[in-house]
Scaffold this motif. Structure first.
Motif, PDB file in Angstrom:
ATOM      1  N   SER A   1       0.829  -1.205   0.000  1.00 45.40           N
ATOM      2  CA  SER A   1       0.000   0.000   0.000  1.00 45.40           C
ATOM      3  C   SER A   1       0.864   1.256   0.000  1.00 45.40           C
ATOM      4  O   SER A   1       1.962   1.255   0.543  1.00 45.40           O
ATOM      5  N   PHE A   2       0.326   2.316  -0.575  1.00 46.60           N
ATOM      6  CA  PHE A   2       0.931   3.640  -0.432  1.00 46.60           C
ATOM      7  C   PHE A   2       0.517   4.177   0.932  1.00 46.60           C
ATOM      8  O   PHE A   2      -0.637   4.012   1.335  1.00 46.60           O
ATOM      9  N   GLU A   3       1.437   4.832   1.613  1.00 48.82           N
ATOM     10  CA  GLU A   3       1.079   5.467   2.881  1.00 48.82           C
ATOM     11  C   GLU A   3       1.051   6.971   2.684  1.00 48.82           C
ATOM     12  O   GLU A   3       1.953   7.541   2.086  1.00 48.82           O
ATOM     13  N   VAL A   4      -0.023   7.580   3.161  1.00 45.48           N
ATOM     14  CA  VAL A   4      -0.188   9.023   3.035  1.00 45.48           C
ATOM     15  C   VAL A   4      -0.649   9.574   4.386  1.00 45.48           C
ATOM     16  O   VAL A   4      -1.736   9.223   4.849  1.00 45.48           O
ATOM     17  N   ALA A   5       0.171  10.377   5.012  1.00 43.88           N
ATOM     18  CA  ALA A   5      -0.201  11.019   6.274  1.00 43.88           C
ATOM     19  C   ALA A   5      -0.825  10.035   7.268  1.00 43.88           C
ATOM     20  O   ALA A   5      -1.946  10.234   7.737  1.00 43.88           O
ATOM     21  N   HIS A   6      -0.106   8.977   7.563  1.00 39.22           N
ATOM     22  CA  HIS A   6      -0.529   7.951   8.521  1.00 39.22           C
ATOM     23  C   HIS A   6      -1.778   7.173   8.111  1.00 39.22           C
ATOM     24  O   HIS A   6      -2.399   6.506   8.918  1.00 39.22           O
ATOM     25  N   ARG A   7      -2.164   7.319   6.864  1.00 35.19           N
ATOM     26  CA  ARG A   7      -3.262   6.514   6.357  1.00 35.19           C
ATOM     27  C   ARG A   7      -2.746   5.701   5.171  1.00 35.19           C
ATOM     28  O   ARG A   7      -1.637   5.910   4.695  1.00 35.19           O
ATOM     29  N   HIS A   8      -3.569   4.792   4.682  1.00 39.91           N
ATOM     30  CA  HIS A   8      -3.182   3.952   3.554  1.00 39.91           C
ATOM     31  C   HIS A   8      -4.163   4.133   2.414  1.00 39.91           C
ATOM     32  O   HIS A   8      -5.381   4.081   2.625  1.00 39.91           O
ATOM     33  N   LEU A   9      -3.626   4.347   1.224  1.00 38.32           N
ATOM     34  CA  LEU A   9      -4.500   4.377   0.058  1.00 38.32           C
ATOM     35  C   LEU A   9      -4.983   2.952  -0.166  1.00 38.32           C
ATOM     36  O   LEU A   9      -4.192   2.005  -0.087  1.00 38.32           O
ATOM     37  N   ARG A  10      -6.257   2.806  -0.439  1.00 36.91           N
ATOM     38  CA  ARG A  10      -6.806   1.454  -0.567  1.00 36.91           C
ATOM     39  C   ARG A  10      -6.199   0.713  -1.759  1.00 36.91           C
ATOM     40  O   ARG A  10      -5.874   1.313  -2.784  1.00 36.91           O
ATOM     41  N   THR A  11      -6.062  -0.600  -1.598  1.00 42.63           N
ATOM     42  CA  THR A  11      -5.617  -1.438  -2.706  1.00 42.63           C
ATOM     43  C   THR A  11      -6.822  -2.162  -3.302  1.00 42.63           C
ATOM     44  O   THR A  11      -6.717  -2.824  -4.322  1.00 42.63           O
TER      45      THR A  11
END
Lengths: 189, 323
Positions: B58-68
């Motif tokens: 997954s990509f991590e963005v600001a302590h969240r994860h972009l959904r796969t």
């Protein structure tokens, strides 16, 4: 030690494989639906020129090869080594017969060629796609021959023997495609 | 005439005409779902939980994860009593790039309550017929184990890593040292190379009932004690995987232990462990109705439906490199 991850793989990348410097020719990313991804790569061994297919697991790393392409001027050969000079630093270095390989027949003194260095030592020599060489010897063409038609062998000043049209004469400068070793035209002085 | 690469780099990777045809197909796709009375929904792209699947990053963005995938949220909707749902949207997978891959791509997912994976395969076939506007389009189905038996002579219920590795090598596929003693990776490598290439050209093939070790979020059927299978299917067009579906696992405890096992594998592979989506597990504990779901790669589907397309980049407006 510098390394590359499989996600950096692309054509032209230089990596070490089984102790030899290699260049990636082609990289194909394969992944079955939800499973493990792999990189299937065609790799050219820069020492032997042989191309092999290898499989890497995605995310694996391989050692980078310290390989650099530099433009250098060809100076002369002493029979054992072919000597080149870096036009900026004036540093000279000798390339072995193996490194020079088939390029030797296109090397004319003062010409600029691409020398590939591995750990600072010449690994291979690539001539320009086109070189201009003087014909050292060829039989005279027969009267009445026109531009179309047959060819005859001609020996270049470097020793290379190529086929030229019948109308081309000894002492003329011609253009040659080094990739195919074919005559590509006359050079007007 | 001869513009350099950099001067054309701003241009879309798809022809404008391709984008028009793509839009017409998307419209037809929504029309089919409307006719089936399946509700279109939108779910979050940035989530606190993430997939633990060791094969998906997954990509991590600001302590969240972009959904796969939209899977967790869509099943949470079903657990909350929603009718059958579908979502058409972007998903993101790190490092997946190639002729058939773009790290950001469009996925269609839908879920049907009260049916199993076999009936869902039939539904995918109806959708494909509708989109091809051709009732003769069909999906040829074969179990994963029979497919292997037919094409390699290997019986997966009674095989070894050495046998699969030697099969690969006899078909000129080099086997990475780190995969030699991992039977799932060896199967994956064979599937992605020799076996994918042996699928019938320009036709849909469906493989169903995968090895239990590749169950992911599917339920496991242990009817045959020698060969427990995951109720999972994949649909290929030619050698390209197009869709993946499950007869969904509804057991929260079992799902949680699979997520934890995934994270164990990730740690041993020196990958980062991912935060388990606890809300998804809670929704299973609360009660997910019996259902089957499928995800379809829409960009790949466009490659199939539109003529003369050679790479996925030609059906997306701007590919990864030009985004």
């Amino acid at each position: 030690m510098a390394t590359y991850s499989t996600n950096e793989f692309k054509g032209g990348l230089k990596i070490m494989q089984d102790g030899d410097p290699c260049s990636i020719v082609e990289n194909e990313f394969v992944k079955p639906g939800k499973g493990q991804a792999f990189s299937r790569v065609k790799i050219r061994n820069l020492k032997t020129g042989r191309v092999v297919e290898k499989t890497f697991k995605s995310g694996e790393s391989v050692e980078a090869a310290d390989v650099m392409d530099t433009n250098m001027q060809y100076l002369y050969t002493d029979g054992e080594f072919w000597h080149f000079m870096d036009p900026n630093s004036f540093e000279q270095m000798g390339a072995s017969e193996t490194a020079v390989g088939d390029a030797r027949q296109w090397l004319k003194e003062q010409d600029t060629v691409e020398v590939t260095l591995w750990n600072g030592v010449p690994l291979s020599v690539t001539p320009p796609n086109f070189v201009e060489l003087k014909i050292a010897q060829t039989d005279p063409g027969l009267k009445g021959d026109t531009a179309q038609g047959g060819t005859k062998p001609a020996t270049m000043e470097t020793g290379a023997v190529i086929k030229v049209p019948l109308f081309v004469e000894e002492g003329e400068v011609i253009k040659i495609d080094t990739r195919s070793g074919e005559y590509a035209g006359r050079v007007k002085e | 005439m001869h513009e350099s690469q950099s001067s054309t780099d701003w241009r879309p990777t798809a022809e404008i005409d391709t984008l028009k045809r793509r839009a017409a197909i998307i419209r037809r796709l929504r029309e089919w779902f409307y006719q089936q009375n399946i509700l279109e929904v939108e779910t979050p792209q940035l989530s606190q939980g993430a997939t633990t699947d060791p094969n998906i990053e997954s990509f991590e963005v600001a302590h969240r994860h972009l959904r796969t995938s939209a899977e967790f949220h869509l099943k949470r909707l079903l657990a909350a009593g929603s009718p059958d749902v579908y979502e058409l949207g972007k998903v993101f997978r790190l490092d997946e790039s190639g002729r058939y891959h773009n790290p950001e791509f469009t996925m269609l997912e839908w879920y049907r309550v009260g049916i199993d994976h076999h009936r869902l395969i039939g539904e995918v076939e109806s959708l494909l017929r509708y989109l091809h506007q051709d009732d003769s389009v069909s999906v040829g189905c074969i179990s994963y184990r029979d497919f292997w038996l037919q094409h390699t002579g290997i019986n997966l219920a009674d095989t070894s890593c050495a046998q699969i590795a030697s099969y690969l090598e006899s078909n000129s596929v080099e086997v990475p040292a780190s995969s030699r003693d991992r039977i799932d990776e060896l199967q994956d490598l064979a599937m992605a190379t020799v076996l994918a290439a042996s699928m019938p050209d320009a036709r849909y093939t469906c493989l169903y009932d995968y090895p239990a070790s590749q169950a992911s979020l599917a339920r496991i059927d242990e009817t045959d004690p020698d060969w427990p299978v995951a109720n999972r299917f994949e649909i290929y067009f030619g050698s390209v995987e197009l869709a993946n579906g499950f007869y969904e696992l509804t057991d929260g405890a079992e799902q949680l232990s699979r997520f934890r096992a995934d994270n164990e594998v990730r740690r041993s592979n020196k990958q980062v462990a991912r935060p388990v989506d606890q809300r998804f597990v809670q929704s299973l504990n609360y009660g997910l109705p019996d259902c089957a779901g499928v995800a379809v790669g829409i960009d790949r589907l466009m490659m199939i439906l539109l003529d003369d397309i050679r790479s996925l980049h030609e059906v997306v407006s701007f590919n990864w490199e030009r985004a």
